[in-house]
Every structure is written in structure tokens, then in C-alpha cells.
Design a protein around this motif. Structure first.
Motif, PDB file in Angstrom:
ATOM      1  N   GLY A 147       0.985  -1.211   0.361  1.00 29.50           N
ATOM      2  CA  GLY A 147      -0.546  -0.464  -0.530  1.00 29.50           C
ATOM      3  C   GLY A 147       0.532   1.151  -0.209  1.00 29.50           C
ATOM      4  N   THR A 148       2.101   1.301  -0.203  1.00 28.77           N
ATOM      5  CA  THR A 148       2.824   2.096   0.454  1.00 28.77           C
ATOM      6  C   THR A 148       2.894   2.911  -1.071  1.00 28.77           C
ATOM      7  N   ASP A 149       2.586   2.786  -1.982  1.00 29.66           N
ATOM      8  CA  ASP A 149       2.648   3.808  -3.465  1.00 29.66           C
ATOM      9  C   ASP A 149       1.247   3.454  -3.257  1.00 29.66           C
ATOM     10  N   LEU A 150       0.665   2.328  -3.798  1.00 34.08           N
ATOM     11  CA  LEU A 150      -0.877   2.422  -4.298  1.00 34.08           C
ATOM     12  C   LEU A 150      -2.004   3.929  -3.558  1.00 34.08           C
ATOM     13  N   LEU A 151      -1.755   3.137  -2.652  1.00 34.17           N
ATOM     14  CA  LEU A 151      -3.178   3.990  -1.524  1.00 34.17           C
ATOM     15  C   LEU A 151      -2.313   5.186  -1.212  1.00 34.17           C
ATOM     16  N   VAL A 152      -0.735   6.128  -1.737  1.00 28.28           N
ATOM     17  CA  VAL A 152      -0.301   7.353  -2.094  1.00 28.28           C
ATOM     18  C   VAL A 152      -0.917   7.615  -3.691  1.00 28.28           C
ATOM     19  N   MET A 153      -0.872   7.061  -4.261  1.00 25.51           N
ATOM     20  CA  MET A 153      -1.876   7.313  -5.931  1.00 25.51           C
ATOM     21  C   MET A 153      -3.048   7.994  -5.271  1.00 25.51           C
ATOM     22  N   VAL A 154      -4.197   7.172  -5.031  1.00 24.74           N
ATOM     23  CA  VAL A 154      -5.328   7.133  -4.710  1.00 24.74           C
ATOM     24  C   VAL A 154      -5.295   7.901  -3.984  1.00 24.74           C
ATOM     25  N   ARG A 155      -4.592   8.582  -3.069  1.00 19.16           N
ATOM     26  CA  ARG A 155      -4.442   9.960  -2.109  1.00 19.16           C
ATOM     27  C   ARG A 155      -4.747  10.658  -3.219  1.00 19.16           C
ATOM     28  N   GLN A 156      -3.751  11.195  -4.194  1.00 18.93           N
ATOM     29  CA  GLN A 156      -3.272  12.325  -5.021  1.00 18.93           C
ATOM     30  C   GLN A 156      -4.241  12.038  -5.967  1.00 18.93           C
ATOM     31  N   ASN A 157      -5.315  11.239  -5.777  1.00 17.83           N
ATOM     32  CA  ASN A 157      -6.717  11.396  -7.448  1.00 17.83           C
ATOM     33  C   ASN A 157      -5.695  11.176  -8.043  1.00 17.83           C
ATOM     34  N   LYS A 158      -4.632   9.970  -8.326  1.00 19.91           N
ATOM     35  CA  LYS A 158      -3.324   9.765  -9.370  1.00 19.91           C
ATOM     36  C   LYS A 158      -4.009   7.895  -9.924  1.00 19.91           C
ATOM     37  N   GLU A 159      -4.829   7.799  -9.129  1.00 17.49           N
ATOM     38  CA  GLU A 159      -5.627   6.296  -9.475  1.00 17.49           C
ATOM     39  C   GLU A 159      -6.831   6.800  -8.756  1.00 17.49           C
ATOM     40  N   ALA A 160      -7.489   6.236  -9.359  1.00 17.79           N
ATOM     41  CA  ALA A 160      -9.275   6.096  -8.889  1.00 17.79           C
ATOM     42  C   ALA A 160      -9.308   4.334  -9.037  1.00 17.79           C
ATOM     43  N   PRO A 161      -8.772   3.450  -8.355  1.00 16.21           N
ATOM     44  CA  PRO A 161      -9.129   2.151  -8.664  1.00 16.21           C
ATOM     45  C   PRO A 161     -11.219   2.079  -7.492  1.00 16.21           C
ATOM     46  N   ARG A 162     -11.566   1.088  -8.464  1.00 16.08           N
ATOM     47  CA  ARG A 162     -13.247   0.752  -8.224  1.00 16.08           C
ATOM     48  C   ARG A 162     -12.723  -0.511  -6.897  1.00 16.08           C
ATOM     49  N   SER A 163     -12.003  -1.095  -7.459  1.00 24.73           N
ATOM     50  CA  SER A 163     -11.858  -2.013  -6.310  1.00 24.73           C
ATOM     51  C   SER A 163     -10.351  -1.801  -5.815  1.00 24.73           C
ATOM     52  N   VAL A 164     -10.103  -2.481  -4.313  1.00 20.20           N
ATOM     53  CA  VAL A 164      -8.630  -2.439  -4.640  1.00 20.20           C
ATOM     54  C   VAL A 164      -9.073  -3.993  -3.742  1.00 20.20           C
ATOM     55  N   LEU A 165      -7.408  -5.108  -3.888  1.00 25.47           N
ATOM     56  CA  LEU A 165      -8.068  -6.890  -3.647  1.00 25.47           C
ATOM     57  C   LEU A 165      -6.401  -7.490  -2.752  1.00 25.47           C
ATOM     58  N   ASP A 166      -7.108  -6.766  -1.215  1.00 24.51           N
ATOM     59  CA  ASP A 166      -5.744  -7.030  -0.275  1.00 24.51           C
ATOM     60  C   ASP A 166      -5.113  -8.588  -0.577  1.00 24.51           C
ATOM     61  N   ILE A 167      -4.102  -8.782  -1.611  1.00 26.11           N
ATOM     62  CA  ILE A 167      -3.401 -10.325  -0.876  1.00 26.11           C
ATOM     63  C   ILE A 167      -2.857 -10.260   0.145  1.00 26.11           C
ATOM     64  N   THR A 168      -2.704  -9.114   1.077  1.00 27.77           N
ATOM     65  CA  THR A 168      -1.797  -9.333   2.342  1.00 27.77           C
ATOM     66  C   THR A 168      -1.848 -10.605   3.158  1.00 27.77           C
ATOM     67  N   PRO A 169      -2.968 -11.041   2.870  1.00 29.40           N
ATOM     68  CA  PRO A 169      -3.393 -12.119   4.006  1.00 29.40           C
ATOM     69  C   PRO A 169      -2.543 -13.556   3.066  1.00 29.40           C
ATOM     70  N   LEU A 170      -2.316 -13.326   1.568  1.00 26.33           N
ATOM     71  CA  LEU A 170      -1.977 -14.922   1.012  1.00 26.33           C
ATOM     72  C   LEU A 170      -0.319 -15.351   2.037  1.00 26.33           C
ATOM     73  N   ASN A 171       0.086 -16.040   3.096  1.00 25.30           N
ATOM     74  CA  ASN A 171       0.627 -16.225   3.356  1.00 25.30           C
ATOM     75  C   ASN A 171       1.992 -17.177   2.993  1.00 25.30           C
ATOM     76  N   GLU A 172       1.326 -17.824   1.183  1.00 22.90           N
ATOM     77  CA  GLU A 172       2.363 -18.576   0.674  1.00 22.90           C
ATOM     78  C   GLU A 172       3.394 -17.553  -0.364  1.00 22.90           C
ATOM     79  N   LEU A 173       2.739 -16.243   0.250  1.00 20.16           N
ATOM     80  CA  LEU A 173       3.733 -15.089  -0.821  1.00 20.16           C
ATOM     81  C   LEU A 173       4.666 -14.753  -0.192  1.00 20.16           C
ATOM     82  N   LYS A 174       5.294 -14.727   1.441  1.00 16.42           N
ATOM     83  CA  LYS A 174       5.807 -14.214   2.101  1.00 16.42           C
ATOM     84  C   LYS A 174       7.270 -14.827   2.211  1.00 16.42           C
ATOM     85  N   ALA A 175       7.854 -16.062   1.915  1.00 24.48           N
ATOM     86  CA  ALA A 175       8.767 -16.348   2.004  1.00 24.48           C
ATOM     87  C   ALA A 175       9.687 -16.584   1.822  1.00 24.48           C
TER      88      ALA A 175
END
Lengths: 157, 286
Positions: B31-59
């Protein structure tokens, strides 16, 4: 937009709340839970005034969505004192007069608490690095670093 | 900021959501780039898919002679992984230069790649370590070299129904030397004006192989191939370093923009390369 249910632990207490999907953790803390010690600065991850600890790591709460803290442990500045006794870091910041205008201080303390929790004997440059994402516009870094050194010493003894 | 929030329940749910519902959907990792972009109106997603619960991608795993990292590995995780701090110094140095400790705790390698910024700190090291990315979608997995991933500023070959799953590369040998250097306005919270990564393998006293990558001097990170071929087979000396600093300056094709000028950037590629090579020379003498 449908609200999202989120369960997490805030300063040792369970919180169950329903939040708007795009609400940040920062706004959840301040506007829904009344914890205004965490400050709103830039709201884009530059200033560190909103720093909180999630699962032992210092993070910018303005860059975390409230629904993302599901199942997490969140610590804020309000959770530091125990039984009306200030945390050694808070005492040291007072003793060293490390606070000038004070706006950045909750973030500074959360960043340095995350450091001390992990490394009780940090070197000076490690302390400086730990607050490199926290802006102080009163230019008070020297006293802040001294306060952290002093707190680390007291916490060890 | 107004968007729907979709929490990935598991890997299949994430992949299905991307396949079915990717219109104006953004993947949320650190979120360190996406949420900044959204806040600055450079991105306007209709939805966000939070993949942070996917522990298999954290090793981070060492599989034989190969390093394999999940897309959700954070910059902090890289800095704290002992073998990487010894044998992939360039990547660790880059991860320590990203934003601030708070950003490093949250930001992910996959996110840094997916944003496809030519100034991304972790991409030059991944070039010189010859990383391969595994991308996944409902159609299955495909592999792509990191050098073929970014196509222009903020554009990559990642399809809207795909996500980055893993980053892998051969573990450089114990005798290798790598470095990452960047120049910016100040030390913390700072986007590179110019950055460089290099990895050298030695063959006796001479350079057996060298790979050099430059960041923020073109629409994507680029390999400095003339620089590499000049150094190949040479012994590191002050004369060779002086000469190659001139070569990389001419090879760099920077532009002027808000952060710096083309001339300054091109000149600094030589300075940064020379500084890194001098460190390599010193480490060989010890």
C-alpha cells in the motif's frame, strides 16, 4: 460502499468494528475510536507523524487500510503507559526535553519503541535510522536520539 | 478515497477475483505506493484486492543454489535474512534505501516491481542477479526475465488478470561482490535521481563476469552492456576504473525532469560506478 467488519487487538484490547472500505487505520483510530495521539501530517507516508506499531513493526497508519488490520496487534501511543506510569521512552523524552512543538513526538516514540523492542542495545546510527522516516521540523533530532539512548539504558537496568 | 475492498480469502480466491473482476481493480500489497496514488487522485480504482493475507507469498527460501522470494516479501525481510546480507549485498543495500523504515516494513518486492518505476530501488539489483519472475493467473503460471518485465515508465507485461507470485535468481557465489548506490536529494524518503547496481564474479585476479544496471536514466532500468564488456576479463585498477567511468557516462541516456538534469545524471553514473568498483578493489585486497 459496503462496510467491512474487522477484528483486531488495539493496545491489548480486542476491538470489533465495522468500517468503510477505504478508511485508513489512521482515520479509524482518530475519528472512530477517539485515539487522537496518532497525528495526521502529510497522509502520504512522508512524515511519520502517524506511525503506529503493527505486529511489532513501525508503520505509517495513513498507508494501511482499516480492513487490513484484521487479526493484527496494533499499538498506539495511548497504549504505552501502564497503570498511570509513563513508558521509559516517554519519561526520557521529558527528561531530555526532546519535545519542542510535540507534533512529531508520538510517531518518534512509536518508531523508537519498535526499535527497542527488537534491539535493546541500539547504536547511535541505528537510533538515527529508526527515526529517518519521522520528520521533526523543530530540528530536534539530537535530543530525541539522546532520549532514546537514555531510555534504552534505563530499560536494561 | 472511495473503493470497494476485497480481502483475498486464499490464493484461489485472489486468482479468481483477478480473472472475473479485474476492471478498475488494483492489487493491494504494502500500500505504500497505491494508497499514495489514490490519495493524490492519480489512481481511482473501483475496488482493491488485498492480497496481504496470502502467507504463501511471504517466504524467502534458498532452494539448492537458487533464491526464491514470494512477491509479498517486505524490504525489511530481505535486510534481515542472513544469507542475503552476505551474498546479495546489492539487493540488501537497495532494500535499506527504500523510503523509510516504516515503508520498508510494509512495502513489498512484488509491489516495487509491479509499479514498474525506472527509479525503483530494488529493480537494478534484480537485473544484475538475473532474476526471473513467476506470474500467475487462472491460465496458470508463466516465467519472465526481470529485464523483460518493465516495458516503459510505469508499464509492464503484467496482464490485468495476473499477479506476480515469486522472484527467483541463482545465489551469487561467496566470492562475488555486488553493490547498489543511489543519489537523491537526501538520505531518507527519497526517490532516486540516478541509481546503479553491479555484481562481479572474479576469476583469479580478473573479472570473470560483471553485470551493471542503471536506474532512473531511461524509461526502464537498463543494463550497461558497453560498460560490462569493457570490464570483462580486466583486472581492477585505478586506470581501468577511470576509463570505465567515462564509458558508462556516455552509455547512460538520462533525461532531464523534475528531479534532476540529464547531464548531472549521466555524469553521476560514472561517479557511482567508480565508487562501487573501488570498494570491490579494496575488498579484494583485504
Amino acid at each position: 460502499m459496503k462496510n467491512i467488519k474487522v477484528n483486531f487487538v488495539l493496545n491489548g484490547r480486542k476491538v470489533k468494528i465495522s468500517v468503510p472500505p477505504s478508511l485508513t487505520l489512521l482515520r479509524l483510530l482518530r475519528e472512530h475510536l477517539g485515539l487522537t495521539g496518532t497525528k495526521i501530517g502529510c497522509e502520504e507516508g512522508e512524515c511519520g507523524a502517524c506511525t503506529v506499531i503493527i505486529d511489532g513493526r513501525a508503520v505509517n497508519s495513513c498507508l494501511v487500510l482499516a480492513p487490513q488490520v484484521e487479526g493484527k496487534q496494533v499499538e498506539t501511543i495511548e497504549g504505552l503507559s501502564q497503570d498511570n506510569r509513563l513508558h521509559p521512552l516517554q519519561e526520557a523524552f521529558i527528561e531530555e526535553a526532546a519535545s519542542q512543538c510535540g507534533f512529531c513526538i508520538p510517531g518518534m516514540i512509536m518508531s523508537t519503541k519498535a526499535l527497542l523492542d527488537r534491539n535493546p542495545t541500539p547504536k547511535r546510527d541505528e537510533i538515527a535510522r529508526s527515526v529517518s522516516g519521522n520528520l521533526c521540523r523543530c530540528t530536534g533530532y539530537i535530543k530525541i536520539i539522546k532520549a532514546v539512548e537514555s531510555a534504552a539504558g534505563k530499560m536494561r537496568s | 478515497m472511495k473503493f470497494q475492498y476485497i480481502r483475498a480469502r486464499d490464493f484461489d480466491h485472489a486468482i479468481e477475483t483477478l480473472a472475473e473482476d479485474h476492471e478498475r481493480l488494483k492489487i493491494l500489497a504494502g500500500g505504500t505506493d497505491l494508497l499514495v496514488m489514490v490519495r493524490q487522485n492519480k489512481e481511482a480504482p473501483r475496488s482493491v484486492l488485498d492480497i496481504t493475507p496470502l502467507n504463501e507469498l511471504k517466504a524467502i527460501e534458498i532452494k539448492g543454489e537458487e533464491v526464491e522470494m514470494g512477491a509479498l516479501v517486505t524490504h525489511t525481510q530481505v535486510c534481515e535474512f542472513p544469507l542475503l546480507t552476505e551474498q546479495t549485498v546489492a539487493l540488501v543495500q537497495a532494500c535499506r534505501e527504500v523510503g523509510s523504515p516504516q515503508i520498508q516494513n510494509r512495502g513489498t518486492l512484488g509491489g516495487n516491481l509491479a509499479n514498474a518505476s525506472p527509479a525503483a530501488d530494488t529493480i537494478p539489483p534484480l537485473y544484475v542477479f538475473q532474476a526471473v519472475l513467476t506470474l500467475g493467473s487462472r491460465q496458470g503460471e508463466r516465467k519472465i526475465k526481470v529485464e523483460d518485465f518493465c516495458t516503459e515508465v510505469k508499464r509492464s507485461v503484467l496482464r490485468p488478470d495476473e499477479m506476480i507470485l515469486r522472484i527467483s535468481f541463482p545465489l551469487p557465489s561467496k566470492g562475488s561482490f555486488s553493490f547498489f548506490k543511489k543519489l537523491g536529494q537526501r538520505k531518507a524518503m527519497n526517490i532516486s535521481k540516478v541509481s546503479i547496481a553491479a555484481c562481479l564474479e572474479f576469476d583469479g585476479d580478473t573479472i570473470g563476469s560483471i553485470r551493471v544496471a542503471l536506474g532512473a536514466v531511461g524509461p526502464t532500468v537498463i543494463r550497461a552492456v558497453e560498460t560490462e564488456s569493457y570490464l570483462q576479463g580486466k583486472t581492477l585498477s585505478e586506470d581501468a576504473i577511470e576509463a570505465v567511468a567515462g564509458i558508462i557516462r556516455r552509455e547512460s541516456r538520462a533525461i532531464s525532469d523534475i528531479r534532476s538534469t540529464a547531464d548531472y545524471r549521466n555524469a553521476m553514473t560514472g561517479v557511482l560506478l567508480a565508487a562501487g568498483l573501488r570498494e570491490a578493489m579494496t575488498s579484494r585486497q583485504n
